[in-house]
Design an enzyme around this catalytic site. Structure first.
Site, PDB file in Angstrom:
ATOM      1  N   PRO A   2       0.829  -1.207   0.000  1.00  0.00           N
ATOM      2  CA  PRO A   2       0.000   0.000   0.000  1.00  0.00           C
ATOM      3  C   PRO A   2       0.867   1.263   0.000  1.00  0.00           C
ATOM      4  O   PRO A   2       1.873   1.326   0.692  1.00  0.00           O
ATOM      5  CB  PRO A   2      -0.792  -0.114   1.305  1.00  0.00           C
ATOM      6  CG  PRO A   2      -0.798  -1.571   1.617  1.00  0.00           C
ATOM      7  CD  PRO A   2       0.509  -2.098   1.110  1.00  0.00           C
ATOM      8  N   GLU A   3       0.455   2.236  -0.782  1.00  0.00           N
ATOM      9  CA  GLU A   3       1.198   3.492  -0.810  1.00  0.00           C
ATOM     10  C   GLU A   3       0.666   4.422   0.288  1.00  0.00           C
ATOM     11  O   GLU A   3      -0.324   4.134   0.958  1.00  0.00           O
ATOM     12  CB  GLU A   3       1.117   4.100  -2.206  1.00  0.00           C
ATOM     13  CG  GLU A   3       1.530   3.065  -3.272  1.00  0.00           C
ATOM     14  CD  GLU A   3       2.221   3.631  -4.486  1.00  0.00           C
ATOM     15  OE1 GLU A   3       2.656   4.791  -4.460  1.00  0.00           O
ATOM     16  OE2 GLU A   3       2.356   2.885  -5.471  1.00  0.00           O
ATOM     17  N   LYS A  52       4.390   4.938   5.179  1.00  0.00           N
ATOM     18  CA  LYS A  52       3.654   3.676   5.184  1.00  0.00           C
ATOM     19  C   LYS A  52       3.458   3.115   6.590  1.00  0.00           C
ATOM     20  O   LYS A  52       3.032   1.973   6.756  1.00  0.00           O
ATOM     21  CB  LYS A  52       4.377   2.663   4.296  1.00  0.00           C
ATOM     22  CG  LYS A  52       4.485   3.141   2.839  1.00  0.00           C
ATOM     23  CD  LYS A  52       5.235   2.161   1.960  1.00  0.00           C
ATOM     24  CE  LYS A  52       5.367   2.705   0.530  1.00  0.00           C
ATOM     25  NZ  LYS A  52       6.079   1.762  -0.363  1.00  0.00           N
ATOM     26  N   ARG A 340      12.108  -4.520  -8.410  1.00  0.00           N
ATOM     27  CA  ARG A 340      10.749  -4.045  -8.666  1.00  0.00           C
ATOM     28  C   ARG A 340      10.631  -3.627 -10.120  1.00  0.00           C
ATOM     29  O   ARG A 340      11.585  -3.129 -10.720  1.00  0.00           O
ATOM     30  CB  ARG A 340      10.407  -2.840  -7.763  1.00  0.00           C
ATOM     31  CG  ARG A 340      10.506  -3.095  -6.278  1.00  0.00           C
ATOM     32  CD  ARG A 340       9.451  -4.061  -5.787  1.00  0.00           C
ATOM     33  NE  ARG A 340       8.099  -3.576  -6.006  1.00  0.00           N
ATOM     34  CZ  ARG A 340       7.445  -2.756  -5.184  1.00  0.00           C
ATOM     35  NH1 ARG A 340       8.044  -2.315  -4.088  1.00  0.00           N
ATOM     36  NH2 ARG A 340       6.208  -2.376  -5.444  1.00  0.00           N
TER      37      ARG A 340
END
Length: 350
Positions: A2-3, A52, A340
């Site tokens: 989640p950002e 976060k 990523r």
């Protein structure tokens, strides 16, 4: 993962649902029994997010009287959702909240709605509001029929139960009770957060420019800027026309300030709406010459709502590899960057 906008929405949700209430905490899974016992019966005084990380500050029951409890006197629950963490919520008919926030592999955003009515006891709503009796350091529910609290589902690390709502946490990377000094130690390791009013953008600019590391990697480093994830990283670099491989010390300070300002707008919009949309109106409806985004790759919970921007029109480059760039028409590319996927347009970001 989640950002940052998702974590800020969570903090606001906890503030709206539980602040000022004396709460019951438990660990149905059993892995957080000791931590839950430390906080059980405490009053939620503060709920905040930084990047976060979410911090829930619990004080003694006296906090309900209106007395201000200093942060240093609070016990803090720190939660980092990681890749798989999610909070799910349920409540009585007075509660408006998203059913689930997190679980990024299933959703990017979330939509708020009023939870279904629960069965209310014949004596009515007033008895439900007074159903929590406070005795010593614990809370007992004098009328369990006031509303139907659902059973925990899955491996619930911690359950937080209030008078009108319940929140269950599953799959977090971190879930721990810390002191205020330990909270400040965590914050000291983080960069500024574009969503927070107290953020200093010059810290971001200085930290990026003192390193030769590629700017595309630095935007994912939480000690440079807190809360940015893979989506916002790819999209703000495209909107800035900046090659992700550019060394940080080669990026002009003014360009970094523009990226910061863009993050402030985009991420705060994400907090307000619960979804990520980075495309400008004039570029929507373009970039489909080579096909459309695979709907299985990215999903927004507002899909199907004609009043919002669809997932197929929400992004410039994120998960659009092989598709036409909305601006130049050339194919969007993807490459590995420190494990990523990094999406970019070689033409627009040259």
């Amino acid at each position: 993962m989640p950002e940052g906008h998702t974590v800020h929405r969570l903090a606001r949700t906890f503030d709206a649902l539980f602040r000022g209430e004396r709460l019951r905490l438990s660990s149905p899974q059993g892995r957080f029994e000791a931590g839950a016992a430390l906080l059980d019966g405490g009053t939620l005084v503060r709920a905040e997010a930084w990047g976060k990380h979410m911090f829930l500050g619990f004080g003694p029951c006296a906090a309900m009287s209106g007395a201000v409890t200093p942060d240093a006197d609070l016990a803090w629950l720190r939660v980092h959702l990681g890749l798989y963490g999610s909070w799910t919520f349920a409540g009585d008919s007075s509660t408006t909240v998203a059913h689930a926030i997190g679980a990024p592999r299933r959703r990017i955003g979330e939509q708020e709605y009023t939870l279904p009515d629960r069965e209310i006891a014949p004596q009515g709503r007033d008895s439900a509001r007074g159903a929590l009796s406070r005795q010593g350091s614990a809370i007992s529910r004098s009328d369990e029929s006031a509303w139907d609290v659902p059973e925990p589902r899955g491996q619930v690390r911690v359950r937080i139960l209030g008078e009108h709502a319940v929140a269950d946490l599953t799959g977090p990377t971190a879930c721990e009770v810390i002191t205020d000094a330990e909270r400040h130690a965590v914050l000291a390791r983080l960069g500024p957060d574009p969503i927070r009013d107290d953020a200093d953008p010059e810290r971001f600019v200085a930290r990026v420019r003192r390193s030769r590391t590629a700017v595309g990697l630095q935007l994912m480093a939480q000690d440079k800027v807190a809360g940015v994830g893979n989506i916002y990283r790819a999209e703000v670099l495209f909107r800035a026309g900046l090659d992700p491989s550019t060394p940080g010390n080669a990026v002009p300070a003014e360009t970094l300030r523009e990226i910061w300002d863009d993050l402030v707008v985009l991420m705060r919009d994400g907090v307000a709406t619960g979804r990520i949309v980075t495309t400008r109106p004039e570029h929507r409806g373009r970039g489909h010459e080579l096909g459309h985004m695979d709907p299985r790759r990215v999903r927004q919970n507002t899909d199907g709502d004609p009043a919002v921007v669809s997932r197929d029109e929400s992004f410039y480059v994120y998960h659009r590899d092989g598709l036409a760039c909305r601006v130049c028409g050339n194919p969007v590319q993807v490459r590995d960057a420190a494990g990523r996927n990094l999406f970019w347009c070689p033409t627009c970001q040259s």
